[in-house]
Design a protein around this motif. Structure first.
Motif, mmCIF file in Angstrom:
data_model
loop_
_atom_site.group_PDB
_atom_site.id
_atom_site.type_symbol
_atom_site.label_atom_id
_atom_site.label_comp_id
_atom_site.label_asym_id
_atom_site.label_seq_id
_atom_site.Cartn_x
_atom_site.Cartn_y
_atom_site.Cartn_z
ATOM 1 N N GLU A 165 0.599 61.394 -28.156
ATOM 2 C CA GLU A 165 1.053 62.632 -28.786
ATOM 3 C C GLU A 165 2.433 62.336 -29.347
ATOM 4 O O GLU A 165 3.317 61.899 -28.596
ATOM 5 N N PHE A 166 2.600 62.524 -30.649
ATOM 6 C CA PHE A 166 3.851 62.186 -31.332
ATOM 7 C C PHE A 166 4.246 60.740 -31.045
ATOM 8 O O PHE A 166 5.397 60.437 -30.749
ATOM 9 N N SER A 167 3.264 59.836 -31.083
ATOM 10 C CA SER A 167 3.430 58.389 -30.881
ATOM 11 C C SER A 167 3.773 57.989 -29.448
ATOM 12 O O SER A 167 3.968 56.811 -29.169
ATOM 13 N N LYS A 168 3.847 58.907 -28.522
ATOM 14 C CA LYS A 168 4.171 58.614 -27.127
ATOM 15 C C LYS A 168 2.879 58.570 -26.299
ATOM 16 O O LYS A 168 2.011 59.425 -26.443
#
Length: 133
Positions: free
Chosen positions: A107-110
């Protein structure tokens, strides 16, 4: 149904400082045959599988000499990931087409967790009612 509903959120992972010894210990303790390697912002940068370790140990002649080497050196770089709001059927299709057994979920690159193919199959079957004879 989305990956948010089935993701393994509390998973072991590796960072860029983790060694082969760390990876094998986590695979053993948590009974996962693959681990996600993350950067300092918790973004997935690789996936290290038991198969990767076996191939490397076979090429080197022994896993013992690799114990203190950085685990990320043996990981598949730039792993395929799925967004946490991805539909389960879409993620399953993506895994089948790519030959993946685990899929990091972001989610959001995390990194938010990961799913296994069997998780997605089980989730799809939950919505199906058995036919009555």
């Amino acid at each position: 149904m989305t990956l948010r509903e089935v993701v393994h959120a509390h998973i072991p992972f590796l960072d860029q400082r983790s060694t082969i010894r760390d990876a094998i210990d986590k695979m053993d303790i948590y009974q996962f045959t693959a681990l996600v390697v993350v950067d300092d912002e918790q973004a997935p940068i690789g996936v290290l599988t038991e198969g990767d370790l076996c191939r490397a140990a076979s090429a080197r002649g022994s896993v013992v000499g690799m114990a203190d080497e950085p685990a990320h050196l043996y990981a598949t770089r730039e792993p395929t990931c799925a967004a946490i709001d991805c539909e389960i059927s879409d993620a399953y299709h993506q895994m089948l087409m790519s030959g993946l057994t685990i899929l990091p979920v972001v989610e959001f690159s995390k990194l938010m967790g990961m799913v296994l193919r069997v998780d997605l199959m089980q989730a799809m079957l939950q919505d199906v009612q058995p036919e009555r004879v």
